[in-house]
Scaffold this motif. Structure first.
Motif, PDB file in Angstrom:
ATOM      1  N   THR A 312     -42.840  16.837  26.551  1.00 53.56           N
ATOM      2  CA  THR A 312     -41.968  16.616  25.388  1.00 53.56           C
ATOM      3  C   THR A 312     -40.480  17.410  25.368  1.00 53.56           C
ATOM      4  OG1 THR A 312     -43.241  18.675  24.482  1.00 53.56           O
ATOM      5  CG2 THR A 312     -44.165  16.244  23.659  1.00 53.56           C
ATOM      6  N   LYS A 313     -40.760  18.424  26.354  1.00 52.66           N
ATOM      7  CA  LYS A 313     -39.615  19.100  26.421  1.00 52.66           C
ATOM      8  C   LYS A 313     -38.625  17.962  27.181  1.00 52.66           C
ATOM      9  CE  LYS A 313     -39.794  23.235  24.906  1.00 52.66           C
ATOM     10  NZ  LYS A 313     -38.603  24.017  23.874  1.00 52.66           N
ATOM     11  N   MET A 314     -39.219  17.238  27.929  1.00 54.24           N
ATOM     12  CA  MET A 314     -38.217  16.226  28.708  1.00 54.24           C
ATOM     13  C   MET A 314     -37.430  15.232  27.613  1.00 54.24           C
ATOM     14  SD  MET A 314     -40.063  15.454  32.215  1.00 54.24           S
ATOM     15  CE  MET A 314     -40.153  16.797  33.593  1.00 54.24           C
ATOM     16  N   GLY A 315     -38.203  15.225  26.517  1.00 56.14           N
ATOM     17  CA  GLY A 315     -37.653  14.240  25.443  1.00 56.14           C
ATOM     18  C   GLY A 315     -38.664  13.142  25.140  1.00 56.14           C
ATOM     19  N   PHE A 316     -39.653  13.089  25.967  1.00 58.97           N
ATOM     20  CA  PHE A 316     -40.849  11.854  25.783  1.00 58.97           C
ATOM     21  C   PHE A 316     -41.535  12.309  24.558  1.00 58.97           C
ATOM     22  CE2 PHE A 316     -40.360  12.155  30.802  1.00 58.97           C
ATOM     23  CZ  PHE A 316     -38.936  11.579  30.494  1.00 58.97           C
ATOM     24  N   SER A 317     -42.115  11.344  23.915  1.00 56.70           N
ATOM     25  CA  SER A 317     -42.969  11.471  22.951  1.00 56.70           C
ATOM     26  C   SER A 317     -44.707  11.862  23.256  1.00 56.70           C
ATOM     27  CB  SER A 317     -43.019  10.046  21.882  1.00 56.70           C
ATOM     28  OG  SER A 317     -43.924   9.177  22.849  1.00 56.70           O
ATOM     29  N   LYS A 318     -45.026  12.411  22.172  1.00 60.01           N
ATOM     30  CA  LYS A 318     -46.491  12.655  22.323  1.00 60.01           C
ATOM     31  C   LYS A 318     -47.556  11.315  22.313  1.00 60.01           C
ATOM     32  CE  LYS A 318     -46.599  17.094  19.827  1.00 60.01           C
ATOM     33  NZ  LYS A 318     -47.262  17.618  18.686  1.00 60.01           N
ATOM     34  N   LYS A 319     -46.851  10.301  21.922  1.00 63.07           N
ATOM     35  CA  LYS A 319     -47.714   9.033  22.039  1.00 63.07           C
ATOM     36  C   LYS A 319     -47.774   8.566  23.263  1.00 63.07           C
ATOM     37  CE  LYS A 319     -47.904   4.545  19.772  1.00 63.07           C
ATOM     38  NZ  LYS A 319     -47.341   3.570  18.818  1.00 63.07           N
ATOM     39  N   SER A 320     -46.407   8.699  23.893  1.00 67.25           N
ATOM     40  CA  SER A 320     -46.290   7.912  25.121  1.00 67.25           C
ATOM     41  C   SER A 320     -47.205   8.629  26.150  1.00 67.25           C
ATOM     42  CB  SER A 320     -44.826   7.734  25.574  1.00 67.25           C
ATOM     43  OG  SER A 320     -44.273   9.133  25.669  1.00 67.25           O
ATOM     44  N   TRP A 321     -47.383  10.039  26.038  1.00 64.42           N
ATOM     45  CA  TRP A 321     -48.060  10.906  26.753  1.00 64.42           C
ATOM     46  C   TRP A 321     -49.539  10.424  27.060  1.00 64.42           C
ATOM     47  CZ3 TRP A 321     -47.858  14.576  30.584  1.00 64.42           C
ATOM     48  CH2 TRP A 321     -49.236  15.154  30.793  1.00 64.42           C
ATOM     49  N   LYS A 322     -50.008   9.847  25.794  1.00 66.28           N
ATOM     50  CA  LYS A 322     -51.358   9.514  25.955  1.00 66.28           C
ATOM     51  C   LYS A 322     -51.302   7.767  25.963  1.00 66.28           C
ATOM     52  CE  LYS A 322     -53.005  12.607  22.209  1.00 66.28           C
ATOM     53  NZ  LYS A 322     -53.534  12.756  20.795  1.00 66.28           N
ATOM     54  N   THR A 323     -50.386   7.233  25.821  1.00 66.68           N
ATOM     55  CA  THR A 323     -50.510   5.613  25.960  1.00 66.68           C
ATOM     56  C   THR A 323     -49.833   4.944  27.360  1.00 66.68           C
ATOM     57  OG1 THR A 323     -48.767   5.245  24.528  1.00 66.68           O
ATOM     58  CG2 THR A 323     -50.673   5.347  23.529  1.00 66.68           C
ATOM     59  N   LEU A 324     -48.995   5.567  27.716  1.00 65.39           N
ATOM     60  CA  LEU A 324     -48.192   4.994  28.885  1.00 65.39           C
ATOM     61  C   LEU A 324     -49.057   4.351  29.752  1.00 65.39           C
ATOM     62  CD1 LEU A 324     -45.146   3.857  29.289  1.00 65.39           C
ATOM     63  CD2 LEU A 324     -44.773   6.240  30.589  1.00 65.39           C
ATOM     64  N   GLY A 325     -50.082   5.392  30.216  1.00 68.26           N
ATOM     65  CA  GLY A 325     -50.445   4.854  31.433  1.00 68.26           C
ATOM     66  C   GLY A 325     -51.883   4.310  30.979  1.00 68.26           C
ATOM     67  N   ALA A 326     -52.400   4.072  29.945  1.00 63.67           N
ATOM     68  CA  ALA A 326     -53.653   3.577  29.368  1.00 63.67           C
ATOM     69  C   ALA A 326     -53.586   2.307  28.472  1.00 63.67           C
ATOM     70  CB  ALA A 326     -54.068   4.809  28.538  1.00 63.67           C
ATOM     71  N   TYR A 327     -52.741   1.422  28.889  1.00 62.63           N
ATOM     72  CA  TYR A 327     -52.627  -0.147  28.149  1.00 62.63           C
ATOM     73  C   TYR A 327     -53.825  -0.757  28.506  1.00 62.63           C
ATOM     74  CZ  TYR A 327     -50.816  -4.453  26.631  1.00 62.63           C
ATOM     75  OH  TYR A 327     -50.885  -5.696  26.318  1.00 62.63           O
ATOM     76  N   VAL A 328     -54.347  -1.487  27.559  1.00 65.70           N
ATOM     77  CA  VAL A 328     -55.392  -2.173  27.676  1.00 65.70           C
ATOM     78  C   VAL A 328     -54.906  -3.435  27.030  1.00 65.70           C
ATOM     79  CG1 VAL A 328     -57.697  -3.218  27.183  1.00 65.70           C
ATOM     80  CG2 VAL A 328     -57.438  -0.746  27.760  1.00 65.70           C
TER      81      VAL A 328
END
Length: 477
Positions: A312-328
């Motif tokens: 998040t300090k890099m400016g990325f969202s909490k949502k992307s932290w959980k979902t970016l590598g977990a797409y179904v």
């Protein structure tokens, strides 16, 4: 002279007899009440004996044939009398008009014309409530389990019927939608057959009900929910991978990034530092060095591992932290789908990735990219197949770059000879050293769809980039 006396005696006797008869008749007439129509005077009713509560207030059912109980006589006390006298009465409205429709009716007593009520005295009334019959519907099931693409129905009996409307409703998005409307015969009790439309087999479970709106004769009726469980029309044999109605990942997408990791989250971090390859993003020692320096600048614990705080300090969202590598990929089949439709869903999903980037260790959306096994995973997901423990999340972690090898060794896919390959089969390839390094989907006509080398493409099953076919695995048997 004797004859004359004898005649005189007879005449006197007859006169006395007639006089006695007239006197007796007059006395009898005085004790008997004259019929009202023959009375020459008007009688005043001083009091009326109250009706019993069960008579004064009554209820009957519409079209039941039952009539209200209206007394033929009322006990009244006439002016100048101390005793009560029973009088014949009629009622208005007449009993014949009651019972044909629901409502509350008042019947007022009507006395003969020779009788009048004392001022302030009201004629008795009978209050009749005509009620609708409580509707009953028998034969409604509670839960059913049926195979998709099969037709079925059941018989119900409605009472009261009398030509009323009955609806079959399905619950959709929280609302009851009428799917079929029936009309009963014009009888007190009637049976009809409820046949279900094909909507029920497109979902694993559906809710239905029988509804009979209120009618002139009966109350409204709504049945309890009828649950229909759908048995899948097509399913793989038990020893092979099973088609699912829903796929939930067992591996969490909220994983930390460490050396050796790959995939979309790593590519995002490397892009932040302007390092690494677009197609081969890896968490290298250089990535770790950059992350550690960043953590120091942001007063974070300098571990060189990307956690949620660093992310998040890099400016990325909490949502992307959980979902970016977990797409179904959403499932594109339903319980009524055929084997051919499952294969088509798999291939259509793969084709959506055409020209998408090859990204090692990734299995994202078409716009994000995927490598060869990542593409296969999303195609399988769309067809209702979960290849767990192979998953889009595990694929990004160190040591799981070649998930194609795990798909190859899985006993959940049927091994078939290369000469027997069919559309929708998985084609596996070996590298120079003999290990499995690649997988593609066979489209038929000697072509496959695959992610290699830097894009998702449709190419011949063998070409200059890879020609060492290891074998074939069948997903749908």
């Amino acid at each position: 002279m004797k004859i004359h006396r004898k005649f005189h005696f007879i005449t006197v006797f007859l006169l006395v007899f007639l006089l006695s008869f007239e006197t007796a008749f007059a006395a009898e007439s005085t004790d008997t009440e004259l019929p009202p129509e023959e009375a020459s005077t008007s009688f005043v009713i001083e009091e009326i004996m109250p009706l019993e509560s069960g008579i004064a207030h009554q209820s009957i059912i519409v079209r039941s044939g039952k009539k209200p109980s209206l007394p033929a006589k009322l006990s009244v006390r006439l002016a100048g009398q101390s005793e009560y006298t029973d009088l014949d009465v009629s009622w208005s409205p007449s009993g014949d008009s009651l019972g044909s429709k629901a409502g509350t009716f008042t019947c007022i007593a009507q006395f003969p014309s020779a009788y009048t009520l004392k001022e302030g005295l009201s004629a008795p009334s009978v209050r009749v409530e005509v009620k609708k019959e409580k509707t009953t519907i028998s034969g409604i099931p509670g839960q059913l389990k049926k195979k998709a693409r099969s037709s079925f129905s059941h018989k119900i009996t409605v009472s009261p019927a009398y030509g009323r409307t009955v609806q079959l409703q399905m619950k959709k998005n929280g609302k009851w939608i009428t799917k079929k409307t029936y009309k009963t015969s014009d009888r007190e009790s009637a049976s009809l057959t409820v046949a279900y439309p094909n909507d029920w087999w497109k979902v694993t479970s559906s809710s239905w009900r029988i509804l009979a709106p209120e009618s002139p004769e009966g109350t409204g009726f709504s049945s309890s929910s009828i649950t229909i469980k759908t048995k899948r029309y097509y399913q793989n044999p038990a020893k092979y991978v099973q088609i699912k109605d829903k796929i939930v990942l067992k591996h969490s997408g909220a994983y930390k990034l460490r050396p050796g990791y790959m995939g979309l989250k790593v590519r995002k971090v490397n892009n932040y530092f302007h390092i690494g390859s677009k197609y081969w993003p890896r968490y290298t020692s250089l990535t770790r060095q950059k992350v550690k320096a960043f953590q120091c600048r942001k007063h974070l614990k300098a571990t060189g591992v990307v956690n949620l705080k660093t992310w998040t300090k890099m400016g990325f969202s909490k949502k992307s932290w959980k979902t970016l590598g977990a797409y179904v990929s959403p499932i594109k089949v339903n319980p009524s789908s055929t084997k051919k439709q499952h294969i088509n869903a798999m291939i259509r999903t793969a084709k959506k990735y055409l020209d998408s980037d090859y990204v090692v260790g990734a299995s994202g959306k078409p716009s994000q990219g995927a490598d060869c096994s990542g593409l296969i995973m999303q195609a399988l997901y769309a067809a209702g197949v979960d290849p767990y423990p192979v998953s889009c999340v595990r694929h990004s972690k160190a040591g799981y770059e070649y998930e194609s090898r795990n798909l190859w060794t899985s006993k959940k896919f049927k091994a078939v000879p290369y000469s027997k390959k069919k559309r929708g089969d998985l084609i596996f390839y070996r590298g120079g050293g003999g290990a499995i390094i690649h997988v593609a989907i066979y489209l038929g006509d000697g072509k496959v769809i695959e992610s290699w080398p830097n894009k998702v493409v449709i190419w011949p099953i063998k070409n200059s980039h890879r020609s060492r076919v290891a074998g074939v695995r069948r997903v749908f048997n």
